[in-house]
Design an enzyme around this catalytic site. Structure first.
Site, PDB file in Angstrom:
ATOM      1  N   CYS A 198       0.855  -1.179   0.000  1.00  0.00           N
ATOM      2  CA  CYS A 198       0.000   0.000   0.000  1.00  0.00           C
ATOM      3  C   CYS A 198       0.900   1.240   0.000  1.00  0.00           C
ATOM      4  O   CYS A 198       1.717   1.401   0.914  1.00  0.00           O
ATOM      5  CB  CYS A 198      -0.863  -0.033   1.255  1.00  0.00           C
ATOM      6  SG  CYS A 198      -1.850   1.443   1.501  1.00  0.00           S
ATOM      7  N   CYS A 231      -1.071   3.497  -6.607  1.00  0.00           N
ATOM      8  CA  CYS A 231      -1.950   2.908  -5.587  1.00  0.00           C
ATOM      9  C   CYS A 231      -2.147   1.466  -6.019  1.00  0.00           C
ATOM     10  O   CYS A 231      -2.458   1.204  -7.196  1.00  0.00           O
ATOM     11  CB  CYS A 231      -3.279   3.656  -5.549  1.00  0.00           C
ATOM     12  SG  CYS A 231      -4.541   2.840  -4.561  1.00  0.00           S
TER      13      CYS A 231
HETATM   14  N1  DGL Z   1      -4.042   0.520  -1.979  1.00  0.00           N
HETATM   15  C1  DGL Z   1      -3.635   1.661  -1.280  1.00  0.00           C
HETATM   16  C2  DGL Z   1      -2.430   2.371  -1.858  1.00  0.00           C
HETATM   17  O1  DGL Z   1      -1.623   1.755  -2.512  1.00  0.00           O
HETATM   18  C3  DGL Z   1      -4.591   2.605  -0.632  1.00  0.00           C
HETATM   19  C4  DGL Z   1      -5.984   2.769  -1.039  1.00  0.00           C
HETATM   20  C5  DGL Z   1      -6.768   3.507   0.021  1.00  0.00           C
HETATM   21  O2  DGL Z   1      -7.060   2.884   1.026  1.00  0.00           O
HETATM   22  O3  DGL Z   1      -7.057   4.695  -0.151  1.00  0.00           O
HETATM   23  O4  DGL Z   1      -2.239   3.532  -1.636  1.00  0.00           O
END
Ligand code: DGL
Length: 250
Positions: free
Chosen positions: A80, A187
């Site tokens: 993430c 993301c």
């Molecule tokens: N998948 C996450 C990232 O790479 C975050 C998405 C979220 O919870 O806003 O930033």
């Protein structure tokens, strides 16, 4: 005689994200290391992380990391960008005996690739506002113009599975219109939309999904010789999560 700690025997690789986005990394690790013990934690009680202030994400990430430590993880993968932006360095200091792998927006390959001198980044606001992102741009962008766009609506789209090409187009086209020839998926959720995004950008724009490179880093640092276990856990609704796993991992 030296006593080995439990952690020295543990082969668990803990992988987490706010939701299902980190599965884009998980699937590469799982394919490449069938014997590895993987524990995937989706913190869906708190999804999305993106609109939250860095401090709040940091305290959430501390809890999630502690949970993985309690489960015996010897490697923790912050699959993430937002979590990594908020707390990767802090977690390294808090758990110095663990290996951490985190994510930063893949500006480097984008700037090496571009011929137009313009690259785009789709990410969350927290990632784009954080010091980690600023450092990456300062280090790698050079003369290349980096154009960003927060796209929290795409996180929700991946979580719900309700794909709306019009919304994807609204997020992506303003970047394409600036003349970018590389688009960084900043993301992990967006990896699940890569084909939809590519259909909109056309083949002149290279889509850069960091998941394979991050998985390769996990393979370098983690213990891959476990019993091949695969565990999935959510802090949110169990049944919804099972449906998501079936949809996204087939
Ligand atoms: N998948 C996450 C990232 O790479 C975050 C998405 C979220 O919870 O806003 O930033």
């Amino acid at each position: 005689m030296r006593r080995a700690s439990v952690l020295e025997w543990s082969t668990v690789i803990g992988i987490f994200d706010s939701g299902v986005g980190g599965l884009t990394v998980w699937r590469h690790v799982s394919d490449a290391a069938p014997q590895a013990d993987l524990w995937y934690l989706a913190d869906q009680a708190n999804v999305p992380y993106g609109p939250r202030p860095l401090d709040e994400v940091r305290s959430i990430v501390t809890e999630v990391t502690d949970r993985l430590v309690m489960l015996g993880a010897s490697t923790v993968v912050m699959a993430c960008h937002t979590a990594s932006a908020a707390a990767l360095e802090e977690m390294r200091q808090r758990h110095p005996h663990l290996s951490f792998v985190g994510l930063e927006p893949a500006i480097k390959p984008a700037t090496e690739w571009t011929e137009t001198g313009r690259v785009g980044v789709l990410a969350t606001s927290t990632t784009l506002d954080g010091p980690l992102y600023a450092r990456v741009v300062e280090r790698y962008a050079g003369d290349v113009e980096v154009i960003t766009r927060p796209a929290p609506e795409l996180v929700t789209m991946v979580e719900t599975g309700e794909i709306d090409p019009g919304t994807i187009e609204d997020a992506v086209m303003p970047l394409v219109d600036t003349g970018i020839d590389a688009l960084v998926l900043g993301c992990t959720h967006f990896g699940f939309l890569a084909d939809h995004i590519a259909a909109i950008t056309g083949s002149d724009v290279r889509i850069i999904d960091p998941a394979p490179a991050v998985a390769a880093q996990v393979l370098r640092v983690a213990d891959l010789e476990g019993s091949g276990t695969r565990n999935f856990e959510t802090t949110g609704d169990q049944l919804t999560f099972v449906t998501q796993l079936e949809r996204l991992l087939h």
